[in-house]
Design a protein around this motif. Structure first.
Motif, mmCIF file in Angstrom:
data_model
loop_
_atom_site.group_PDB
_atom_site.id
_atom_site.type_symbol
_atom_site.label_atom_id
_atom_site.label_comp_id
_atom_site.label_asym_id
_atom_site.label_seq_id
_atom_site.Cartn_x
_atom_site.Cartn_y
_atom_site.Cartn_z
ATOM 1 N N GLU A 1 69.415 -75.455 0.845
ATOM 2 C CA GLU A 1 67.960 -75.286 0.792
ATOM 3 C C GLU A 1 67.283 -76.263 1.743
ATOM 4 N N TYR B 1 63.530 -72.535 1.285
ATOM 5 C CA TYR B 1 64.108 -71.539 2.182
ATOM 6 C C TYR B 1 65.618 -71.712 2.089
ATOM 7 N N LYS C 1 72.285 -66.541 7.275
ATOM 8 C CA LYS C 1 70.863 -66.824 7.317
ATOM 9 C C LYS C 1 70.091 -65.514 7.284
ATOM 10 N N HIS C 2 68.908 -65.549 6.669
ATOM 11 C CA HIS C 2 68.041 -64.374 6.581
ATOM 12 C C HIS C 2 67.541 -63.976 7.967
ATOM 13 N N SER D 1 69.831 -70.675 2.542
ATOM 14 C CA SER D 1 70.855 -70.107 3.414
ATOM 15 C C SER D 1 72.218 -70.521 2.870
ATOM 16 N N ASP E 1 62.893 -66.090 9.731
ATOM 17 C CA ASP E 1 62.991 -67.547 9.763
ATOM 18 C C ASP E 1 62.143 -68.198 8.682
ATOM 19 N N LYS E 2 62.349 -69.464 8.478
ATOM 20 C CA LYS E 2 61.585 -70.239 7.505
ATOM 21 C C LYS E 2 60.098 -70.148 7.832
ATOM 22 N N TRP F 1 59.275 -69.045 -1.734
ATOM 23 C CA TRP F 1 60.682 -68.747 -1.942
ATOM 24 C C TRP F 1 61.103 -67.750 -0.878
ATOM 25 N N SER F 2 62.094 -68.130 -0.063
ATOM 26 C CA SER F 2 62.448 -67.320 1.096
ATOM 27 C C SER F 2 63.892 -67.598 1.497
ATOM 28 N N GLY F 3 64.375 -66.836 2.481
ATOM 29 C CA GLY F 3 65.759 -66.970 2.914
ATOM 30 C C GLY F 3 66.702 -66.156 2.048
#
Length: 362
Positions: A150, A164, A187-188, A166, A191-192, A198-200
């Motif tokens: 994170e 974010y 990785k998503h 990964s 990008d961040k 809340w992401s990735g």
């Protein structure tokens, strides 16, 4: 003990369920009551709940476990467990059962991970911590440790604890007492973001498929389709650049930044933090994960790619999360395995570590 027997006929990629659906799913927790569930061609019995003491394990972090997967492997005559809550502790015991690892920290200090203080700075990858989600011994004797990572936004006092996410890998030459540099492998595609959210992608599990000599990672994106996805690597060390994401029916997208498609039919019960093992009794891979509804679900696969319709495994209170399976290790088990999971969540995030047996029948 309450147990139900059924006869099913299955066609490839399609399961037919009989009309007695009221027996398909366990009822809510009832002390002293065994539970049974039906799935395609096999069934299981769920044992009574027991609670594990976490009063001093590990120092300063007691009450937060489990916080995801608990990888456990056998090296020589000892079992090595890796417990994470942004930083990872190692335990060594003469048994794979997690209750025998409590109080067995070796060393007493974290072996991997950590995070920045509230007023720290972001490095865009792992400043918010790293959680091991799979550990395997390589042919050269090293350990490969796959982890959820994170990165946060700072200062957290004003930005909150959004992350974010990964997935990465690191390697150890001393049975997990110390680890080398961490590398990002999944990785998503987005990008961040500049704004905390809340992401990735992350909250996953990594296994090695002995049937085709490939690694599989099962993970959940934090945005978009928040259901379990998968990626694969044919490299025996799981190195950076070797991973491909499952997208539109094939492993066709790069691990770093590629698109992904959620696994059907697991989208029927979306969730995250799966625990996956090869079951030598069923000759199938078994996946258990927590749904966003707070329940635990189970599915099976003969090849680690095509999964059966998920079924309810357990509802224990309003929220049962972070399942961890232990058989002879965290990635292999037989007719009877041990399920560990977190329930009884408190407002500060602390939770109780519970255990039940799962016994499979054909």
């Amino acid at each position: 003990m309450i147990k139900f027997s059924f006869v099913l006929f299955a066609l490839p990629l399609l399961s037919y369920w009989n009309s007695c659906s009221k027996y398909d799913s366990p009822v809510k927790d009832n002390p002293g009551l065994k539970k049974a569930s039906l799935t395609a061609g096999w069934s299981f019995t769920l044992g009574d709940r027991s609670v594990l003491s976490q009063s001093t394990f590990p120092p300063s972090d007691s009450g937060y476990y489990t916080d995801g997967a608990i990888p456990l492997i056998k090296l020589g005559n000892q079992y090595y467990g890796f417990w994470a809550r942004y930083r990872n502790y190692r335990t060594v015991a003469n048994s794979p059962l997690l209750e025998n690892h409590l109080g067995q920290l070796n060393p007493l200090t974290p072996v991997f991970g950590g995070n920045q203080p509230n007023n720290g700075t972001s490095n865009g990858f792992n400043d918010g911590g790293m959680w091991f989600i799979g550990v395997r011994q390589l042919n050269d004797g090293r350990l490969a440790g796959f982890f959820h990572a994170e990165t946060h936004w700072y200062p957290r006092t004003t930005q909150g604890w959004y992350a974010y996410k990964s997935i990465g890998v690191a390697y150890s030459s001393d049975s997990g007492r110390s680890w080398g540099a961490p590398y990002q492998i999944l990785k998503h595609e987005v990008d961040k973001p500049a704004t905390p959210s809340w992401s990735g992608l992350g909250d996953g599990a990594v296994i090695y498929n002995h049937l085709n000599n490939k690694y599989y990672c099962y993970y959940t994106p934090a945005t978009g389709v928040t259901s379990i996805c998968m990626a694969v690597s044919s490299d025996q060390n799981g190195y950076v650049g070797s991973w491909k994401k499952w997208y539109n029916g094939s492993f066709s997208e790069p691990g770093l930044g590629g698109k992904q498609t959620a696994l059907s039919p697991l989208t029927m019960n979306p969730g995250s933090n799966p625990s996956v093992h090869w079951n030598t009794y069923l000759n199938k891979f078994i996946m258990i994960w927590h749904g966003w509804d707070g329940k635990l679900y189970i599915s099976a696969s003969s090849n680690a790619e095509t999964w059966e319709n998920p079924k309810l495994l357990l509802q224990d209170g309003p929220k049962a999360w972070y399942p961890a399976i232990i058989g002879v290790s965290s990635v292999e088990g037989g007719q009877q395995i041990r399920l560990y999971y977190a329930f009884d969540f408190r407002p500060d995030g602390r939770r109780t570590l519970a255990s039940r047996t799962i016994t499979f029948q054909l």
